[in-house]
Design an enzyme around this catalytic site. Structure first.
Site, PDB file in Angstrom:
ATOM      1  N   HIS A  23      -5.772   2.759   1.075  1.00 25.96           N
ATOM      2  CA  HIS A  23      -5.052   3.910   1.641  1.00 25.96           C
ATOM      3  C   HIS A  23      -5.794   4.559   2.818  1.00 25.96           C
ATOM      4  O   HIS A  23      -5.225   4.791   3.878  1.00 25.96           O
ATOM      5  CB  HIS A  23      -4.799   4.975   0.566  1.00 25.96           C
ATOM      6  CG  HIS A  23      -4.245   4.421  -0.709  1.00 25.96           C
ATOM      7  ND1 HIS A  23      -3.282   3.447  -0.731  1.00 25.96           N
ATOM      8  CD2 HIS A  23      -4.494   4.713  -2.019  1.00 25.96           C
ATOM      9  CE1 HIS A  23      -2.964   3.157  -1.988  1.00 25.96           C
ATOM     10  NE2 HIS A  23      -3.695   3.908  -2.788  1.00 25.96           N
ATOM     11  N   ASP A  66       0.900  -1.138   0.000  1.00 25.06           N
ATOM     12  CA  ASP A  66       0.000   0.000   0.000  1.00 25.06           C
ATOM     13  C   ASP A  66       0.946   1.195   0.000  1.00 25.06           C
ATOM     14  O   ASP A  66       1.581   1.475   1.018  1.00 25.06           O
ATOM     15  CB  ASP A  66      -0.876   0.007   1.263  1.00 25.06           C
ATOM     16  CG  ASP A  66      -1.861   1.172   1.235  1.00 25.06           C
ATOM     17  OD1 ASP A  66      -1.440   2.282   0.845  1.00 25.06           O
ATOM     18  OD2 ASP A  66      -3.021   0.980   1.600  1.00 25.06           O
ATOM     19  N   HIS A  67       1.071   1.873  -1.133  1.00 26.32           N
ATOM     20  CA  HIS A  67       2.167   2.846  -1.229  1.00 26.32           C
ATOM     21  C   HIS A  67       1.997   4.014  -0.242  1.00 26.32           C
ATOM     22  O   HIS A  67       2.955   4.698   0.076  1.00 26.32           O
ATOM     23  CB  HIS A  67       2.380   3.317  -2.668  1.00 26.32           C
ATOM     24  CG  HIS A  67       1.411   4.345  -3.142  1.00 26.32           C
ATOM     25  ND1 HIS A  67       0.161   4.029  -3.597  1.00 26.32           N
ATOM     26  CD2 HIS A  67       1.496   5.696  -3.233  1.00 26.32           C
ATOM     27  CE1 HIS A  67      -0.470   5.130  -3.935  1.00 26.32           C
ATOM     28  NE2 HIS A  67       0.318   6.167  -3.743  1.00 26.32           N
TER      29      HIS A  67
HETATM   30  C1  BG6 Z   1      -3.475   4.779  -6.378  1.00 26.12           C
HETATM   31  C2  BG6 Z   1      -4.785   4.855  -7.090  1.00 26.12           C
HETATM   32  O1  BG6 Z   1      -3.458   3.702  -5.474  1.00 26.12           O
HETATM   33  O2  BG6 Z   1      -3.246   5.993  -5.664  1.00 26.12           O
HETATM   34  C3  BG6 Z   1      -4.824   6.062  -8.017  1.00 26.12           C
HETATM   35  O3  BG6 Z   1      -4.982   3.674  -7.838  1.00 26.12           O
HETATM   36  C4  BG6 Z   1      -4.482   7.316  -7.277  1.00 26.12           C
HETATM   37  O4  BG6 Z   1      -6.104   6.187  -8.623  1.00 26.12           O
HETATM   38  C5  BG6 Z   1      -3.184   7.149  -6.481  1.00 26.12           C
HETATM   39  O5  BG6 Z   1      -4.336   8.355  -8.210  1.00 26.12           O
HETATM   40  C6  BG6 Z   1      -2.934   8.339  -5.583  1.00 26.12           C
HETATM   41  O6  BG6 Z   1      -1.667   8.222  -5.012  1.00 26.12           O
HETATM   42  P1  BG6 Z   1      -0.837   9.510  -4.592  1.00 26.12           P
HETATM   43  O7  BG6 Z   1       0.407   8.968  -3.969  1.00 26.12           O
HETATM   44  O8  BG6 Z   1      -0.582  10.276  -5.864  1.00 26.12           O
HETATM   45  O9  BG6 Z   1      -1.702  10.285  -3.656  1.00 26.12           O
END
Ligand code: BG6
Length: 482
Positions: free
Chosen positions: A241, A178-179
């Site tokens: 997230h 989960d980044h």
């Molecule tokens: C991803 C989603 O997990 O997270 C995308 O699939 C989204 O739709 C992105 O744009 C948002 O990540 P960040 O790090 O740019 O807030």
């Protein structure tokens, strides 16, 4: 730093994620010395690339991400990369992959260690997992699986996928990415809560009135309409997230900082997650779709999107737990595409004090995740007026000036995989609870769709449909950021 010997097998080696994030992250670990002489990466994908072409792509990816890099070092790094054209349903290809992995294992003395990384279209995850087992791709040393989201489409499909992967990978070898858990300020939630007595003393249901999590994006779905229309904001952002952030905000204090102790506390909390009833969902959840903007059509006319689509590009709602330090406190969230600005933030709203000085506002502690990393406190103070004593709301903001040097989330997360630290990855028991919640909301929406209830709409640049301002439990609650 002690080097970790391993062969990485990357499914999705020609993909965008690999190019933008994974190769630069691996290069950074190479520079740190975590991988050096005893590693190789096998990139696999459908395209018929040669090893040489693949290595050039890796060099390109590293240069694009880093600007100034030393040519000799990048080339030496890329020489550890090999390519295997691969059709995920063809048994022969897994056999070839296995042979290449053993060959490279000998060449680089990787000690039979393997990291399998699934970074491709999710509908292949299960097939790949079954083949890893059937064609015996596991190495004789450690074996770890890194898997990107989405992990399933609902609880039933997630369970099926989990069964397929657990045939080869026990839970303690699975790293569900989960980044957001790699982001600086998300990683700062626990230290902020548990190392400041000022904060820890107020982190309870008596002091906190409500919590708000906002993950707003300023862009529409762009070229990802095909994927997005089958997912929607709830599955794309909340199931993972937003829930991970909420879990970190609502969990109790772990006994120590080991991955086991932290996951145990998370699971204890999630066992008390309140699954909303259809009536509560109707009252406290709002879904919306964006309308046309200056440079794109309305969502239903985006590329690869169904023109009658009932997929939400915005959702706001409420989460509550029956136990834990903030039991029963409403945790509101909202996320969407094509909103006012790109912004990820958490607002902790405290109860108001008895107004001895008249117009005091509620105190708010905010943790800003993106686009800057900051902590801010909105508190009351005396307005400098010269004579009469008047209050004003003062914003104290602490932001780090060193953010430019902060490594990308993927560098931290990949580093953790090499070091076998599962703290910042999603455990299956957590994921299951997130899906139970999301499934309940999806089911209610499905029933609404069938009875012809229309979606709410919003204009690009707004913070979602107006109705999102009405989900609060009490009339003195409102979105802190607008
Ligand atoms: C991803 C989603 O997990 O997270 C995308 O699939 C989204 O739709 C992105 O744009 C948002 O990540 P960040 O790090 O740019 O807030």
């Amino acid at each position: 730093m002690k080097e970790v010997s391993t062969i990485v097998i990357l499914f999705g080696g020609s993909g965008d994620l690999a190019h933008r994030k994974l190769y630069p992250a691996l290069y950074s670990l190479y520079q740190q010395g975590l991988i050096k002489n005893h590693f190789a990466v096998i990139g696999t994908a459908r395209r018929p690339w040669s090893h040489e072409y693949f290595q050039n792509q890796v060099v390109k990816a590293v240069k694009e991400a880093n600007g100034n890099v030393e040519e000799k070092e990048v080339k030496e790094f890329a020489s550890h990369f090999y390519y295997q054209s691969h059709d995920v349903i063809d048994v022969e290809h897994y056999i070839a992959l296995k042979e290449l992995a053993s060959e490279l294992d000998k060449k680089y003395q990787a000690q039979g260690n393997r990291i399998f990384y699934m970074a491709m279209a999710p509908h292949f995850f299960e097939t790949i997992a079954s083949h890893i087992k059937d064609q015996q791709l596991l190495g004789s040393g450690f074996n770890r699986l890194v898997i990107e989201k989405p992990f399933g489409h609902d609880l039933a499909t997630a369970e099926k996928l989990n069964q397929a992967i657990s045939a080869s990978f026990p839970e303690d070898t699975v790293y569900r990415i989960d980044h957001y858990l790699g982001k600086e300020m998300v990683q700062n939630i626990m230290p902020f809560r548990f190392s400041n007595s000022l904060i820890e003393k107020i982190w309870n249901k008596n002091s906190i009135n409500n919590i708000q999590v906002t993950l707003a994006e300023s862009l529409g779905v762009g070229t990802r309409g095909g994927y997005y229309d089958g997912a929607g904001a709830l599955r794309d952002m909340v199931q993972n997230h937003i829930f991970q952030i909420i879990t970190l905000l609502a969990m109790g204090r772990p006994s120590d900082l080991t991955s086991e102790a932290i996951h145990q506390k998370k699971q204890e909390l999630l066992a008390s997650l309140v699954i909303p009833t259809p009536a509560e969902i109707k009252k406290s959840f709002v879904r919306g779709q964006y309308l046309a903007g200056s440079n794109h059509p309305d969502y239903r006319h985006e590329d690869q999107v169904d023109e009658n689509s009932m997929t939400e590009t915005f959702v706001a709602g409420k989460v509550q737990f029956a136990a834990g330090p903030v039991a029963q406190i409403p945790i509101y969230f909202r996320t969407g595409k094509d909103m006012k600005e790109k912004l990820s933030r958490i607002d902790i709203v405290l109860n108001k004090e008895q107004p001895l000085y008249g117009e005091a506002k509620e105190d708010v502690i905010s943790i800003i995740i993106d686009p800057v990393a900051a902590i801010s406190m909105m508190i009351n103070g005396k307005k400098i007026t010269g004579s009469a004593l008047r209050l004003e709301n003062i914003n104290y903001e602490f932001s780090s000036k060193e953010m430019d040097e902060v490594p990308d989330g993927y560098v931290r997360l990949l580093r953790d995989v090499f070091l076998a630290d599962r703290t910042n990855f999603t455990h299956w028991q957590e994921l299951k609870q997130y899906w139970r919640f999301v499934d309940a909301v999806e089911e209610t929406w499905q029933t609404e769709n069938e009875s012809g209830v229309e979606m709410d709409f919003y204009h690009p640049g707004e913070m979602g449909p107006k109705k999102a301002d009405d989900i609060f439990e009490s009339s003195d609650q409102h979105w802190i950021f607008n």
